[in-house]
Design an enzyme around this catalytic site. Sequence first.
Site, PDB file in Angstrom:
ATOM      1  N   LYS A  35       0.846  -1.203   0.000  1.00 48.97           N
ATOM      2  CA  LYS A  35       0.000   0.000   0.000  1.00 48.97           C
ATOM      3  C   LYS A  35       0.880   1.251   0.000  1.00 48.97           C
ATOM      4  O   LYS A  35       2.100   1.146   0.220  1.00 48.97           O
ATOM      5  CB  LYS A  35      -0.895  -0.015   1.238  1.00 48.97           C
ATOM      6  N   ARG A 131      -9.910   0.391  16.002  1.00 53.78           N
ATOM      7  CA  ARG A 131      -9.844   1.192  14.790  1.00 53.78           C
ATOM      8  C   ARG A 131     -10.860   0.587  13.822  1.00 53.78           C
ATOM      9  O   ARG A 131     -11.975   1.055  13.756  1.00 53.78           O
ATOM     10  CB  ARG A 131      -8.403   1.164  14.239  1.00 53.78           C
ATOM     11  N   TYR A 256      17.729  28.760   8.612  1.00 52.33           N
ATOM     12  CA  TYR A 256      16.584  29.516   9.140  1.00 52.33           C
ATOM     13  C   TYR A 256      16.634  29.576  10.662  1.00 52.33           C
ATOM     14  O   TYR A 256      16.849  28.566  11.325  1.00 52.33           O
ATOM     15  CB  TYR A 256      15.265  28.885   8.708  1.00 52.33           C
ATOM     16  N   MET A 304      13.377  23.868   2.366  1.00 51.58           N
ATOM     17  CA  MET A 304      12.515  23.177   1.406  1.00 51.58           C
ATOM     18  C   MET A 304      13.311  22.322   0.422  1.00 51.58           C
ATOM     19  O   MET A 304      12.951  21.185   0.141  1.00 51.58           O
ATOM     20  CB  MET A 304      11.671  24.189   0.634  1.00 51.58           C
TER      21      MET A 304
HETATM   22  C1  LIG Z   1      -0.175  -1.559   6.808  1.00 54.11           C
HETATM   23  C2  LIG Z   1      -0.798  -2.794   7.310  1.00 54.11           C
HETATM   24  C3  LIG Z   1      -0.033  -3.931   7.562  1.00 54.11           C
HETATM   25  C4  LIG Z   1       1.470  -3.961   7.461  1.00 54.11           C
HETATM   26  O1  LIG Z   1       1.974  -3.440   8.660  1.00 54.11           O
HETATM   27  P1  LIG Z   1       3.546  -3.306   8.916  1.00 54.11           P
HETATM   28  O2  LIG Z   1       3.634  -2.776  10.290  1.00 54.11           O
HETATM   29  O3  LIG Z   1       4.058  -2.358   7.902  1.00 54.11           O
HETATM   30  O4  LIG Z   1       4.090  -4.670   8.761  1.00 54.11           O
HETATM   31  C5  LIG Z   1      -0.693  -5.075   7.944  1.00 54.11           C
HETATM   32  N1  LIG Z   1      -2.035  -5.087   8.100  1.00 54.11           N
HETATM   33  C6  LIG Z   1      -2.806  -3.997   7.895  1.00 54.11           C
HETATM   34  C7  LIG Z   1      -4.265  -4.080   8.104  1.00 54.11           C
HETATM   35  C8  LIG Z   1      -2.210  -2.814   7.516  1.00 54.11           C
HETATM   36  O5  LIG Z   1      -2.973  -1.736   7.318  1.00 54.11           O
END
Ligand SMILES: *Cc1c(COP(=O)(O)O)cnc(C)c1O
Length: 367
Positions: A35, A131, A256, A304
Amino acid sequence: MARPLIADIDLDALRHNYRLARDQAPHSRAVAVIKADAYGHGAVACAQALEALAPAFAVACLEEAQALREASITTPIVLLEGIFATAELEHVETLDLWLVIHSDWQLEALLAYCPAHPIPVWLKVDSGMHRLGFPPAQVEAMWARLAAAPERACDLHLMSHFASADALQSADFRRQLELLDDLAIRLAAPTCFANSPATLAWPEAHGAWNRPGVMLYGSDPLEASNEASRRLTPVMTLRSAIIAVRELAAGEAVGYGGRWRAPRPSRIGVVACGYGDGYDRHAVDGTPVLVDGQRTAIAGKVSMDMLTVDLTDLPEADIGSEVVLWGRATNGQILSVDEVAHHCDTLSYTLLSGVLPRVPRRYHGAH
Ligand SMILES: *Cc1c(COP(=O)(O)O)cnc(C)c1O
């Protein structure tokens, strides 16, 4: 002449880390979580590199899955948050995706839909993270409804996500796992619970599937590394160069707000990389960088397009010297993204996925 900032992506390292995840859990299959554009590494290139190894990929949404299908990736893809609107079910079907179901409306939408072929479903339990997912007390009923609709849902798995698998011996983690094991036994359900830290450090949490993410990119997800996590290797090297050098008298300030002030006569190198590239603006003075493969540190606030580093103890360093913000220097020295994240009061996840599109990705190793 091109701006020297580049994200070098080592696809052989990605495959090495994937094999490590797989070999830590010999009785599970490992979904490669790609992802967020593979945590900033480029989802299509990473999927192509893992295609021959990984039996499934996981993404966050339909658009991410679609990009993979458009690149001719035919591997199964799990939508980790399922659908965001009922109308997406049609695309789930045409793109041939697997679906997480984490809430009532998603369940009702699927049960009201008539797919040509049943859709593989991972039912998500909220085991304590609060969640996504069904409360444990509702899971049996939801499972039964899906099981009673084999023309709509198939290949049911029980899925959950850990809130604290990175802290070994955490009581919360133990509680989550006991609750899940209990449910899985009652439902005789194949499971998918383990993220990266649980894949590396909690064999009890391994299931039919595991879901390693950040470890695939070489970040160590454990609070205290173990034998396996120490064998992870960085996939991304964020590489740039010194583009200017300044000689400062003791007491003169850099950048800065003049945050860094020279404690002695100092040489400062200006690096082509800044928060406009995704480098974290919260990096404190002392955040490590490698210049010509030698460790030195940020001196002054990140701007930046540039940041400044202390070259006083590196007299050989000059305009054109290689700068590695994280990853592997040409001389083999490694600066872990986890260490940099620590100095930015953040995580490797945000640094890696935060590298912006204006930084060209350059791929190494066979696709
Ligand atoms: C992103 C995600 C993972 C992977 O988690 P990592 O900590 O990067 O291994 C696994 N399960 C779900 C539901 C996630 O959203």
